[in-house]
Design an enzyme around this catalytic site. Sequence first.
Site, PDB file in Angstrom:
ATOM      1  N   CYS A   2      60.104  29.909  16.526  1.00 29.00           N
ATOM      2  CA  CYS A   2      59.787  29.101  15.355  1.00 29.00           C
ATOM      3  C   CYS A   2      60.513  27.759  15.461  1.00 29.00           C
ATOM      4  O   CYS A   2      61.685  27.691  15.834  1.00 29.00           O
ATOM      5  CB  CYS A   2      60.170  29.739  14.031  1.00 29.00           C
ATOM      6  N   ARG A  27      58.244  26.260  20.659  1.00 29.26           N
ATOM      7  CA  ARG A  27      59.044  27.358  20.118  1.00 29.26           C
ATOM      8  C   ARG A  27      58.181  28.445  19.464  1.00 29.26           C
ATOM      9  O   ARG A  27      58.685  29.527  19.125  1.00 29.26           O
ATOM     10  CB  ARG A  27      60.040  26.832  19.087  1.00 29.26           C
ATOM     11  N   TRP A  76      56.309  31.576  15.320  1.00 23.41           N
ATOM     12  CA  TRP A  76      56.092  32.667  16.268  1.00 23.41           C
ATOM     13  C   TRP A  76      56.265  33.929  15.431  1.00 23.41           C
ATOM     14  O   TRP A  76      57.358  34.241  14.979  1.00 23.41           O
ATOM     15  CB  TRP A  76      57.116  32.608  17.396  1.00 23.41           C
ATOM     16  N   ASN A 102      63.496  30.403  10.471  1.00 24.92           N
ATOM     17  CA  ASN A 102      63.467  30.849  11.862  1.00 24.92           C
ATOM     18  C   ASN A 102      64.457  31.997  11.982  1.00 24.92           C
ATOM     19  O   ASN A 102      65.617  31.836  11.591  1.00 24.92           O
ATOM     20  CB  ASN A 102      63.882  29.677  12.779  1.00 24.92           C
ATOM     21  N   GLY A 103      64.008  33.148  12.476  1.00 29.04           N
ATOM     22  CA  GLY A 103      64.922  34.286  12.622  1.00 29.04           C
ATOM     23  C   GLY A 103      64.318  35.530  11.994  1.00 29.04           C
ATOM     24  O   GLY A 103      63.115  35.576  11.716  1.00 29.04           O
ATOM     25  N   GLU A 484      60.536  35.588  40.698  1.00 28.17           N
ATOM     26  CA  GLU A 484      60.164  34.431  39.879  1.00 28.17           C
ATOM     27  C   GLU A 484      58.682  34.067  40.080  1.00 28.17           C
ATOM     28  O   GLU A 484      57.978  33.736  39.121  1.00 28.17           O
ATOM     29  CB  GLU A 484      61.087  33.242  40.226  1.00 28.17           C
ATOM     30  N   LYS A 488      56.022  33.961  36.987  1.00 20.57           N
ATOM     31  CA  LYS A 488      55.224  32.781  36.662  1.00 20.57           C
ATOM     32  C   LYS A 488      53.742  33.141  36.600  1.00 20.57           C
ATOM     33  O   LYS A 488      53.023  32.700  35.719  1.00 20.57           O
ATOM     34  CB  LYS A 488      55.431  31.665  37.708  1.00 20.57           C
ATOM     35  N   GLU A 491      52.941  35.279  33.402  1.00 21.80           N
ATOM     36  CA  GLU A 491      52.994  34.624  32.088  1.00 21.80           C
ATOM     37  C   GLU A 491      51.997  33.477  31.972  1.00 21.80           C
ATOM     38  O   GLU A 491      51.528  33.186  30.877  1.00 21.80           O
ATOM     39  CB  GLU A 491      54.414  34.160  31.747  1.00 21.80           C
ATOM     40  N   HIS A 507      59.876  52.075  50.744  1.00 27.68           N
ATOM     41  CA  HIS A 507      60.410  53.083  49.824  1.00 27.68           C
ATOM     42  C   HIS A 507      59.465  53.333  48.655  1.00 27.68           C
ATOM     43  O   HIS A 507      59.869  53.931  47.663  1.00 27.68           O
ATOM     44  CB  HIS A 507      61.802  52.659  49.337  1.00 27.68           C
ATOM     45  N   LYS A 610      59.212  29.496  23.628  1.00 31.35           N
ATOM     46  CA  LYS A 610      60.188  29.041  24.612  1.00 31.35           C
ATOM     47  C   LYS A 610      61.609  29.503  24.308  1.00 31.35           C
ATOM     48  O   LYS A 610      62.323  29.943  25.184  1.00 31.35           O
ATOM     49  CB  LYS A 610      60.158  27.522  24.718  1.00 31.35           C
TER      50      LYS A 610
HETATM   51  C1  F6R Z   1      59.966  32.154  32.043  1.00 32.50           C
HETATM   52  C2  F6R Z   1      60.905  31.688  31.030  1.00 32.50           C
HETATM   53  C3  F6R Z   1      61.802  32.691  30.407  1.00 32.50           C
HETATM   54  C4  F6R Z   1      63.196  32.095  30.138  1.00 32.50           C
HETATM   55  C5  F6R Z   1      64.045  33.085  29.356  1.00 32.50           C
HETATM   56  C6  F6R Z   1      65.430  32.539  29.082  1.00 32.50           C
HETATM   57  O1  F6R Z   1      59.204  31.100  32.538  1.00 32.50           O
HETATM   58  O2  F6R Z   1      60.930  30.527  30.689  1.00 32.50           O
HETATM   59  O3  F6R Z   1      61.895  33.855  31.163  1.00 32.50           O
HETATM   60  O4  F6R Z   1      63.796  31.760  31.356  1.00 32.50           O
HETATM   61  O5  F6R Z   1      63.420  33.362  28.124  1.00 32.50           O
HETATM   62  O6  F6R Z   1      65.378  31.362  28.339  1.00 32.50           O
HETATM   63  P1  F6R Z   1      66.625  30.407  28.265  1.00 32.50           P
HETATM   64  O7  F6R Z   1      66.858  29.849  29.626  1.00 32.50           O
HETATM   65  O8  F6R Z   1      66.261  29.348  27.273  1.00 32.50           O
HETATM   66  O9  F6R Z   1      67.773  31.258  27.801  1.00 32.50           O
END
Ligand code: F6R
Length: 615
Positions: A2, A27, A76, A102-103, A484, A488, A491, A507, A610
């Site tokens: 949010c 967010r 969110w 937010n929360g 990673e 990517k 998501e 394994h 985010k």
């Molecule tokens: C994936 C991504 C997330 C963040 C994770 C931590 O692309 O962006 O996996 O890396 O939510 O977020 P931060 O770095 O803001 O603590």
Amino acid sequence: MCGIVGYVGNRPSLGVLIGGLRRLEYRGYDSAGVAMIDAGGRLSTHKRAGKLNVLTEELTASPIADGTTGIGHTRWATHGGPTDRNAHPHLGDDGKLAVIHNGIIENFSALKEELVGEGFTFASETDTEVAAVLLGREYRETGDLTLAFRRVVGRLHGAFTLLALHEDQPGVVVGARRNSPLVIGLGEGENFLGSDVAAFVEHTRRAVAIGQDQIVTIRPDAIEVTDFEGNAVETHPFEIDWNPAAADKGGWSSFMAKEISEEPDAVANTMRGRIADGQVSLPELDGVGSVLADADRVLILACGTAAYAGMLGKYALEKWAGVPVDVELSHEFRYREPVIGPRTVVVSISQSGETMDTLMAVKYARERGATTLSICNTQGATIARESDAALYTHAGPEVAVASTKAFVAQVTALYLLALHLASVRSHLDETQLRDALDELGALPDKLRTVLETAEEIQELARGMSDTRSVLFLGRHVGYPIALEGALKLKELAYIHAEGFAAGELKHGPIALIEPGQRVFVVVPSPRDSNSLHPKVVSNIQEIRARGAHIIAIAEQGDVAVLPFADDVIRIPLTAALFEPLLSVVPLQIFAMELAAAKGLDVDQPRNLAKSVTVE
Ligand code: F6R
């Protein structure tokens, strides 16, 4: 999660609020809303399910009376689905007070029951409306929003940033925070509130971070910050060093495309001013210098992409500084009984600096005597302020929800930390240190070379847009990159993807290989004397023999992979530990291009936000 923005001042508030929400939309983007006290002194509220555009298109089609006091929210969803009714702001029972949040208010059911017992009714399924009704009730008794907040916050459990305004108090916005972020933007004849500085950076570069359990009241010409009991709190303004233009797309098709293109700068800016005379200089760590020198263990805490950066930090810290390192997901850490002591240094990594899981893990470690050091990208972030020392990455604002440039900046910061510790602990000699620093210094140019392969990767991605499953393999530092690469792709393109340590194949996971299965393999350099190159080439042969379609990421001139790979993406030559900073980029581009080929929104993937500010 949010995004929250508040404004009091001398200009129409709607433009300020919508501009702020646009920069905070990363967010959360399930719904958006604004509340303003209009020129006639009436509270007006507008909210809609869907992305911010749905709201702005409606406001453009039917313009509304504006004012100079307002709050805005991008959501969110947690309690209650993403509907018009559940969108914020929520109103107090007299319709004169509006609240955004937010929360998560964990005890909202009990509070709601109490309020229903008193005859109050509710229009939404949200926890936020409970706070709005409580504030409305207390406002009636106190006639003052700040006093009403002081009475209400003590009753709320969980995490919250709340902002409110009341029709009878034009020119005033009040906010409170516990475990969720809130920052003040200081203007001339106007003041701002935001979940982070992006909300107002185009209007002012001076900011104040609000501490835990504090209430803030902003007026056009004054701010007041107190604790929850009403005691005045001293504020410490700081300058925001982000260029406001950095938070715009700047002609790119998406924020993600722009942010990937900025990776060479993210690495260069994170190193800038920190390397001199063959040494790493990190004065921000002076306060914890002796603990770092004597640490018997480093524990890295992070989530998602930041945790994969942490895994790379482990390889570097162990090799260069000779210190044992564990890497843990923040949310797994504090729910057992981890053994930490005064000589444990906890390094947390967070782009946003607000991730609730990491914040709580840092607090937990600190309470148990660990020294805490955070690597964050967002200035004034809570995790940085809750740590004993902070090492900022200088990647600039990262707006696309999936992390790209912040990752390479995090790895750079970790490598600087490792090389700093290597000299403090005399674990590398001068030549080894200088060689490593030279390699680090050469990375921005090498990243530019990798970016030149973008079109080739776009072509590859377009040809794979109907793919349903992709595997990623790597060994040693290639392993976190495989993880990673898979994250990517999941998501951004909503494709099933998994990353494996290549040695683990036999394994179990090799059972997944069937004819046509696409497999990316991160191939280490054959030039390194300890290289795992022959072993990875054997792994490739094993899956190739079972029909896998291999896409190798290999250094220029590595011909050994050619007979076994269907496609090869080349990266420039560098030392083994630095390869991941280059090999991650084609995987980021691949996921982005595949998502784009499927017509998906690469900046705002479904269900994600985010800053994950709830547990
Ligand atoms: C994936 C991504 C997330 C963040 C994770 C931590 O692309 O962006 O996996 O890396 O939510 O977020 P931060 O770095 O803001 O603590």
